[in-house]
Design a protein around this motif. Structure first.
Motif, PDB file in Angstrom:
ATOM      1  N   LYS A 146      40.534  49.366  31.138  1.00 48.60           N
ATOM      2  CA  LYS A 146      41.249  48.622  32.171  1.00 48.60           C
ATOM      3  C   LYS A 146      41.614  47.229  31.671  1.00 48.60           C
ATOM      4  O   LYS A 146      42.688  46.702  31.976  1.00 48.60           O
ATOM      5  CB  LYS A 146      40.380  48.517  33.434  1.00 48.60           C
ATOM      6  CG  LYS A 146      40.323  49.807  34.214  1.00 48.60           C
ATOM      7  CD  LYS A 146      40.456  49.531  35.698  1.00 48.60           C
ATOM      8  CE  LYS A 146      41.832  49.069  36.033  1.00 48.60           C
ATOM      9  NZ  LYS A 146      41.936  48.297  37.232  1.00 48.60           N
ATOM     10  N   GLY A 191      42.327  50.911  40.646  1.00 47.33           N
ATOM     11  CA  GLY A 191      41.426  49.777  40.461  1.00 47.33           C
ATOM     12  C   GLY A 191      40.196  50.105  39.656  1.00 47.33           C
ATOM     13  O   GLY A 191      39.319  49.259  39.488  1.00 47.33           O
ATOM     14  N   GLN A 215      40.712  46.864  43.829  1.00 46.26           N
ATOM     15  CA  GLN A 215      41.574  46.171  42.869  1.00 46.26           C
ATOM     16  C   GLN A 215      41.328  44.676  42.842  1.00 46.26           C
ATOM     17  O   GLN A 215      41.293  44.062  41.782  1.00 46.26           O
ATOM     18  CB  GLN A 215      43.041  46.449  43.202  1.00 46.26           C
ATOM     19  CG  GLN A 215      43.444  47.889  42.936  1.00 46.26           C
ATOM     20  CD  GLN A 215      44.935  48.115  43.181  1.00 46.26           C
ATOM     21  OE1 GLN A 215      45.760  47.971  42.304  1.00 46.26           O
ATOM     22  NE2 GLN A 215      45.254  48.457  44.418  1.00 46.26           N
ATOM     23  N   ASP A 247      41.008  42.225  35.993  1.00 48.67           N
ATOM     24  CA  ASP A 247      41.930  43.211  35.420  1.00 48.67           C
ATOM     25  C   ASP A 247      43.127  43.515  36.307  1.00 48.67           C
ATOM     26  O   ASP A 247      44.237  43.638  35.828  1.00 48.67           O
ATOM     27  CB  ASP A 247      41.196  44.487  34.983  1.00 48.67           C
ATOM     28  CG  ASP A 247      40.345  45.064  36.092  1.00 48.67           C
ATOM     29  OD1 ASP A 247      40.490  44.614  37.233  1.00 48.67           O
ATOM     30  OD2 ASP A 247      39.546  45.963  35.807  1.00 48.67           O
ATOM     31  N   ASP A 248      42.905  43.611  37.610  1.00 44.90           N
ATOM     32  CA  ASP A 248      44.046  43.924  38.474  1.00 44.90           C
ATOM     33  C   ASP A 248      44.597  42.717  39.202  1.00 44.90           C
ATOM     34  O   ASP A 248      45.534  42.845  39.985  1.00 44.90           O
ATOM     35  CB  ASP A 248      43.621  44.961  39.540  1.00 44.90           C
ATOM     36  CG  ASP A 248      43.375  46.321  38.926  1.00 44.90           C
ATOM     37  OD1 ASP A 248      44.323  46.883  38.373  1.00 44.90           O
ATOM     38  OD2 ASP A 248      42.224  46.791  38.986  1.00 44.90           O
TER      39      ASP A 248
END
Lengths: 195, 195, 195, 195
Positions: free
Chosen positions: C172, C101, C21, D113-114
């Motif tokens: 994502k 992730g 992630q 993205d995370d």
DNA sequence: ACCGACGGGACCTCCCGTTGTT
DNA sequence: AACAACGGGAGGTCCCGTCGGT
């Protein structure tokens, strides 16, 4: 001197004494922070690593000692007088030391010999300088007829340095200057026999 | 000797050499683990802390040195012979050392004097023992008429020890036994003058 | 499985998700401590460095993904069916991901390509394995007459993987599975044309 | 352009490439100092934080890419020609890249993205712009009868972008442009079917 | 506009010592 | 008696950002 140079010099001075007392491995950067009053950022701005600081701090300490001894030679011209002046100057190493913790060359030599090549090189260079000084005084003394021609300059250097450094160790171990005083008296007598 | 005692002894022996080379602050328990081949539990089973191990390791090292010198005195009865035997025994400190890393008393004294009271006490006691030995030899020598009555036993002890320890430092610093050899020759001559 | 192995596995599992992630550079050992509930001592007991942990964590993540896909192939024998099963298995990457992730190969490849040779090697090996799987399915499909003999197995592998990985990135980025779904539908159609 | 603006631009340009290669978390301000030749003060004069610099650097990178593609469209009027021109322009991403490190949108999307909402927003906006461009070309192509009316502009955008970004990842991972070339050939064929 | 010095803290690593287990 | 797992924290390094100077 710029402020930066001042700070740098202050770090060196205080770190030199710290390392001379606690040893390189025994003193941490936190200890350096404490004695200098600076934070890590402030220290690492001037020295890129603890190692680099240690090396420069040793050089600083050695230069301090050198100045101490250079002064003692002023006004002495006879080789034996000069050697005796050097020897006697060591008395101050315990009474009014140029920096706390004893002789930095001794301390550094003992700590670094098996473990820290960088420091060991510096200590060797410093010792070379000291041995060279004694060697030159003796050689000139022989040339001038002030000392016996049979005297070996290298041996004199070895004997003087060994005895004094050993005595500093003894006196520091016991916290008693008597050992250093005894060897200084003794070495003065020894030097007389070389006239 | 039980197996436990054997292990304990092996730890002491190997830790003594390690500390003698790297210093107390410079050697970690991990280093001790490596040289002994034991894991942490195996070490802490025998010693309750690194400090306790260091103290005992120093004692072990000193005892090793003592045995080394005790042997050199066998068969010598004249005081000056005995002192010369002691001095000459130091030659072996570099050629065939009882343990690597030089003289443990010197190393420990230099590292501990400003920083480690526990070790410093041990080093003092060890040095007392050594000084006492020389003192007794000289005193007996005077009593027996083997040495000049004007000789001061304390001074002889200080001079011999200082000179030799300083020379060990020098020879280790340069990795060259010449300095120790020079001082041994010199001290043999010095001792002759006390007859 | 011993307790140590269990802990080690738990660290890997949780670190794998964390790195997946936040990225390798973006996740700290403190973060690993937090997700595992262990202290640094506990982590460094199992992995000798953050790097070593990252490498093993990637392997763990990849193996997780592999298992996910291996399952999807069960019961499918026709080459096109198998490829479609693979492609469809990717839908689960956002709905019921084997680990949070996104795709660890994509993430690791993108982060490591210019900066981290060790991770890059692992990502390459993982990708080789994936490409090899597709390649073998296609080749066997051609041999069996299930796919057109003009199909190039390498090209199919490149196209399938590229399209799916790019779509995972898109979905994502937007937090919206629509992009992945579109490409899956599209790829299913594309694969039909190869029959 | 004033000198200040020039410096600012130079920082952006060099920081953009740095971040594109090492990632936002993987590149430090020190790294930025190194590539720009400026000191900290010089950088923080223009950008109030690393974050702010990263955001602007991404915008700069995206604008660079945009210019790269805008150029490829010149002189092409048919919708399919225009899409093919866009796709083909990607070949240059590895041979003569507008900036090193691959596609900044892909890199930033994957890293952020995370973990990094600010960057993620920028990456989304950039991606919107790219998708919008493809969408408009397709829509206009349908209106003009240059493309089949059954074509879904959103799907085309998703497929083209996914495939190309995935292929860039593959080619960068292996350091081999073959994967990107394969997908470009493939997409050119795919686009022909939409006429 | 840019540099240099510094604070304050996060980072990875390694440390010493304890505990449970075998 | 020895190991293995772990806690808790210190150690050295590097980080980001501020601020005074120039």
């Amino acid at each position: 001197m710029s402020k930066a140079q001042e700070t740098r010099q202050r770090i060196l001075q205080q770190a030199a004494e710290l390392f001379n007392q606690q040893g390189y491995a025994g003193a941490s950067i936190s200890d350096v922070m404490e004695v200098t009053g600076l934070k890590k950022g402030g220290i690492y701005n001037h020295f890129k690593s603890k190692d680099a600081l240690a090396l420069e701090a040793f050089d600083y300490a050695f230069q301090l000692v050198q100045q101490h001894f250079a002064g003692s030679l002023r006004g002495k011209h006879h080789a034996v007088d000069r050697l005796q002046a050097l020897v006697n100057a060591y008395a101050g190493f315990l009474d009014a030391p140029p920096l706390l913790g004893g002789c930095p060359i001794l301390n550094t030599a003992v700590e670094s010999d098996d473990a820290h090549p960088g420091l060991r090189d510096r200590a060797q260079k410093a010792m070379d300088s000291w041995r060279g000084l004694i060697h030159r005084i003796v050689q000139k003394g022989i040339e001038r007829g002030e000392m016996l021609p049979t005297v070996n300059p290298d041996c004199v250097a070895t004997i003087l340095i060994s005895t004094i450094e050993g005595a500093i160790m003894l006196s520091k171990l016991y916290g008693d200057p008597i050992h250093l005083k005894r060897t200084i008296d003794y070495l003065n007598g020894y030097l007389e026999t070389l006239r």
